[in-house]
Design a protein around this motif. Structure first.
Motif, PDB file in Angstrom:
ATOM      1  N   TYR A  69       0.799  -1.218   0.000  1.00 52.37           N
ATOM      2  CA  TYR A  69       0.000   0.000   0.000  1.00 52.37           C
ATOM      3  C   TYR A  69       0.836   1.275   0.000  1.00 52.37           C
ATOM      4  O   TYR A  69       0.371   2.322  -0.448  1.00 52.37           O
ATOM      5  N   THR A  70       2.065   1.207   0.537  1.00 45.97           N
ATOM      6  CA  THR A  70       2.889   2.406   0.631  1.00 45.97           C
ATOM      7  C   THR A  70       4.078   2.368  -0.318  1.00 45.97           C
ATOM      8  O   THR A  70       4.709   3.392  -0.567  1.00 45.97           O
ATOM      9  N   GLY A  71       4.419   1.182  -0.827  1.00 43.88           N
ATOM     10  CA  GLY A  71       5.469   1.087  -1.830  1.00 43.88           C
ATOM     11  C   GLY A  71       6.879   1.071  -1.290  1.00 43.88           C
ATOM     12  O   GLY A  71       7.823   1.365  -2.020  1.00 43.88           O
ATOM     13  N   GLN A  72       7.060   0.716   0.005  1.00 45.55           N
ATOM     14  CA  GLN A  72       8.387   0.647   0.612  1.00 45.55           C
ATOM     15  C   GLN A  72       8.659  -0.811   0.996  1.00 45.55           C
ATOM     16  O   GLN A  72       8.021  -1.352   1.899  1.00 45.55           O
ATOM     17  N   PHE A  73       9.627  -1.451   0.325  1.00 47.10           N
ATOM     18  CA  PHE A  73       9.891  -2.874   0.522  1.00 47.10           C
ATOM     19  C   PHE A  73      10.811  -3.065   1.725  1.00 47.10           C
ATOM     20  O   PHE A  73      12.024  -2.875   1.639  1.00 47.10           O
ATOM     21  N   HIS A  99      -8.902   1.819   4.207  1.00 42.01           N
ATOM     22  CA  HIS A  99     -10.039   2.518   3.623  1.00 42.01           C
ATOM     23  C   HIS A  99     -10.296   3.867   4.297  1.00 42.01           C
ATOM     24  O   HIS A  99     -11.318   4.504   4.036  1.00 42.01           O
ATOM     25  N   SER A 100      -9.377   4.291   5.139  1.00 42.60           N
ATOM     26  CA  SER A 100      -9.487   5.594   5.780  1.00 42.60           C
ATOM     27  C   SER A 100      -8.703   6.624   4.977  1.00 42.60           C
ATOM     28  O   SER A 100      -8.035   6.307   3.985  1.00 42.60           O
ATOM     29  N   LEU A 101      -8.767   7.876   5.409  1.00 45.57           N
ATOM     30  CA  LEU A 101      -8.001   8.930   4.750  1.00 45.57           C
ATOM     31  C   LEU A 101      -6.507   8.669   4.874  1.00 45.57           C
ATOM     32  O   LEU A 101      -5.734   8.945   3.945  1.00 45.57           O
ATOM     33  N   VAL A 102      -6.087   8.102   6.011  1.00 47.11           N
ATOM     34  CA  VAL A 102      -4.676   7.764   6.201  1.00 47.11           C
ATOM     35  C   VAL A 102      -4.256   6.693   5.195  1.00 47.11           C
ATOM     36  O   VAL A 102      -3.185   6.778   4.585  1.00 47.11           O
ATOM     37  N   GLY A 103      -5.094   5.679   5.014  1.00 45.00           N
ATOM     38  CA  GLY A 103      -4.779   4.621   4.064  1.00 45.00           C
ATOM     39  C   GLY A 103      -4.682   5.142   2.643  1.00 45.00           C
ATOM     40  O   GLY A 103      -3.814   4.710   1.863  1.00 45.00           O
ATOM     41  N   ARG A 104      -5.555   6.081   2.291  1.00 45.84           N
ATOM     42  CA  ARG A 104      -5.492   6.654   0.940  1.00 45.84           C
ATOM     43  C   ARG A 104      -4.223   7.483   0.759  1.00 45.84           C
ATOM     44  O   ARG A 104      -3.690   7.578  -0.358  1.00 45.84           O
ATOM     45  N   SER A 105      -3.747   8.074   1.845  1.00 42.99           N
ATOM     46  CA  SER A 105      -2.476   8.805   1.738  1.00 42.99           C
ATOM     47  C   SER A 105      -1.315   7.844   1.527  1.00 42.99           C
ATOM     48  O   SER A 105      -0.358   8.172   0.809  1.00 42.99           O
ATOM     49  N   PHE A 106      -1.397   6.637   2.108  1.00 42.87           N
ATOM     50  CA  PHE A 106      -0.368   5.623   1.852  1.00 42.87           C
ATOM     51  C   PHE A 106      -0.334   5.269   0.365  1.00 42.87           C
ATOM     52  O   PHE A 106       0.738   5.179  -0.248  1.00 42.87           O
ATOM     53  N   VAL A 107      -1.515   5.052  -0.223  1.00 40.82           N
ATOM     54  CA  VAL A 107      -1.598   4.689  -1.639  1.00 40.82           C
ATOM     55  C   VAL A 107      -1.098   5.832  -2.515  1.00 40.82           C
ATOM     56  O   VAL A 107      -0.432   5.609  -3.542  1.00 40.82           O
ATOM     57  N   ALA A 108      -1.377   7.069  -2.123  1.00 37.34           N
ATOM     58  CA  ALA A 108      -0.900   8.223  -2.890  1.00 37.34           C
ATOM     59  C   ALA A 108       0.628   8.264  -2.910  1.00 37.34           C
ATOM     60  O   ALA A 108       1.235   8.555  -3.944  1.00 37.34           O
ATOM     61  N   VAL A 109       1.248   7.957  -1.773  1.00 36.95           N
ATOM     62  CA  VAL A 109       2.713   7.915  -1.710  1.00 36.95           C
ATOM     63  C   VAL A 109       3.252   6.794  -2.590  1.00 36.95           C
ATOM     64  O   VAL A 109       4.261   6.953  -3.284  1.00 36.95           O
ATOM     65  N   ARG A 110       2.575   5.650  -2.584  1.00 35.48           N
ATOM     66  CA  ARG A 110       3.001   4.534  -3.424  1.00 35.48           C
ATOM     67  C   ARG A 110       2.931   4.892  -4.903  1.00 35.48           C
ATOM     68  O   ARG A 110       3.848   4.581  -5.665  1.00 35.48           O
ATOM     69  N   ASN A 111       1.861   5.557  -5.310  1.00 36.78           N
ATOM     70  CA  ASN A 111       1.666   5.859  -6.721  1.00 36.78           C
ATOM     71  C   ASN A 111       2.645   6.914  -7.227  1.00 36.78           C
ATOM     72  O   ASN A 111       3.186   6.788  -8.334  1.00 36.78           O
ATOM     73  N   SER A 112       2.878   7.948  -6.441  1.00 38.13           N
ATOM     74  CA  SER A 112       3.818   8.995  -6.850  1.00 38.13           C
ATOM     75  C   SER A 112       4.146   9.866  -5.640  1.00 38.13           C
ATOM     76  O   SER A 112       3.269  10.599  -5.155  1.00 38.13           O
ATOM     77  N   GLU A 113       5.384   9.772  -5.175  1.00 44.11           N
ATOM     78  CA  GLU A 113       5.776  10.581  -4.025  1.00 44.11           C
ATOM     79  C   GLU A 113       5.758  12.072  -4.359  1.00 44.11           C
ATOM     80  O   GLU A 113       5.350  12.898  -3.531  1.00 44.11           O
ATOM     81  N   ASP A 114       6.185  12.417  -5.560  1.00 42.71           N
ATOM     82  CA  ASP A 114       6.215  13.834  -5.956  1.00 42.71           C
ATOM     83  C   ASP A 114       4.804  14.413  -6.009  1.00 42.71           C
ATOM     84  O   ASP A 114       4.552  15.526  -5.527  1.00 42.71           O
ATOM     85  N   LEU A 115       3.879  13.647  -6.597  1.00 44.88           N
ATOM     86  CA  LEU A 115       2.503  14.128  -6.686  1.00 44.88           C
ATOM     87  C   LEU A 115       1.870  14.210  -5.301  1.00 44.88           C
ATOM     88  O   LEU A 115       1.147  15.167  -5.001  1.00 44.88           O
TER      89      LEU A 115
END
Length: 344
Positions: free
Chosen positions: A56-60, A184-200
């Protein structure tokens, strides 16, 4: 296929999985089967944590097994050497893992991509060496023997394999429910946003370090509590519990089931140990067998069983929506005729 995926991801599907878990002891052939399934549930709980930081966050994180060992040794040391009740030690196992994860995360999360993974691999090996060499604290290679089983809670006893099975199942169910609320919370969506693009994500106002550190700490809390359950279930600990191969096993569970999904890590963590049990006669050639199978899986199902099924459904629904939209645009033109406009 769509109905099956909807069923598995809906409340009815999770209720059916829970019912199957409750009924399993009544169809299990013996206590050994209960032991295998209980161990699978413990590693499923730890894999949920690894999936949070990786899927979900993209950090292995390659030190995940090390944090699981920290939780396990916290329970072992506090109960055997200091006489604390099991449940107090169990609560502290998650707290100790969280504190250690906080300080490791502050340093490691400043790195990105492969550099972060290599750093955490080193952290995991350091944790293994500390457990092996610090004999006055961890008992070294001798290990910790005689860890007590979980203390009774009122009339509930946790001595037999069946009782321990239901205890582990309970914590797995609670862990799944909590993880569902997180992702499925706002925090979880922020994790996915970081995974998809840290710059964005940073451009949208997210604090990258705080978000990644939150995910890292939550993931190691799952590892610590899984380790605490493992200590009370197995009742013996050795340095091998911190081995990086356990992290690779959990990674395999995610890849097989579907990384970045709720059901995928659970499916992989439960299915793969049973497959290993039925291939005991190939134990010496384990990596020779599983290596090519994993390669084939990654090639043909790169997102795992569940993840690939969800992507297939999304593509199918997208094609159906595009076809319906095109048909809707063509229908008025096909239905028009000069007579309708009075231009016969």
């Amino acid at each position: 296929m769509d109905r099956l995926l909807d069923l598995l991801h809906g409340k009815l599907g999770w209720s059916l999985l829970l019912a199957a878990g409750i009924a399993f002891p009544f169809v299990a052939g013996n206590d050994y089967h209960l032991t295998v399934m209980s161990t699978a549930y413990i590693y499923a709980l730890a894999t949920l944590g690894l999936n949070l930081i990786t899927g979900y966050t993209g950090q292995f994180n390659l030190a995940h097994a090390g944090f699981m060992a920290v939780g396990a040794y916290t329970v072992g040391i506090l109960t055997v050497d200091h006489g604390l009740p099991f449940w107090v030690a169990f609560a502290l196992s998650g707290a100790v893992a969280a504190v250690l994860g906080f300080f490791v995360g502050i340093v490691s999360l400043r790195l990105k991509g492969h550099y972060f993974s290599i750093f955490t691999l080193c952290v995991g090996y350091i944790l293994y060496l500390v457990i092996e060499k610090w004999e006055s604290l961890t008992h070294g290679t001798v290990g910790i023997i005689g860890i007590p089983s979980p203390s009774p809670i009122g009339p509930l006893q946790f001595e037999s394999p069946r009782e321990l099975y239901y205890l582990v199942l309970f914590f797995l169910a609670v862990g799944l429910w909590a993880m569902h609320r997180i992702v499925h919370s706002l925090v979880g969506r922020s994790f996915v946003a970081v995974r998809n693009s840290e710059d964005l994500a940073e451009a949208l106002g997210l604090h990258l370090m705080r978000t990644k550190l939150t995910a890292f700490v939550l993931s190691v809390v799952y590892a610590g509590w899984a380790g605490g359950l493992y200590a009370g279930f197995v009742r013996f600990l050795g340095p091998g519990v911190a081995g990086v191969e356990h992290t690779f096993d959990m990674t395999m569970y995610m890849l097989v089931g579907g990384i970045g999904t709720m059901l995928g890590p659970l499916l992989g963590a439960v299915a793969m140990p049973w497959l290993t049990q039925y291939l005991q006669f190939l134990q010496e050639y384990r990596f020779v067998v599983f290596g090519p199978l994993l390669i084939v899986l990654i090639i043909f199902l790169p997102h795992g069983v569940v993840g690939s099924g969800l992507q297939w459904r999304a593509r199918r629904q997208s094609r159906q929506a595009a076809a319906a939209h095109a048909a809707a645009r063509q229908r008025p033109a096909a239905a028009w005729s000069p007579q309708e406009d009075g231009h016969a």
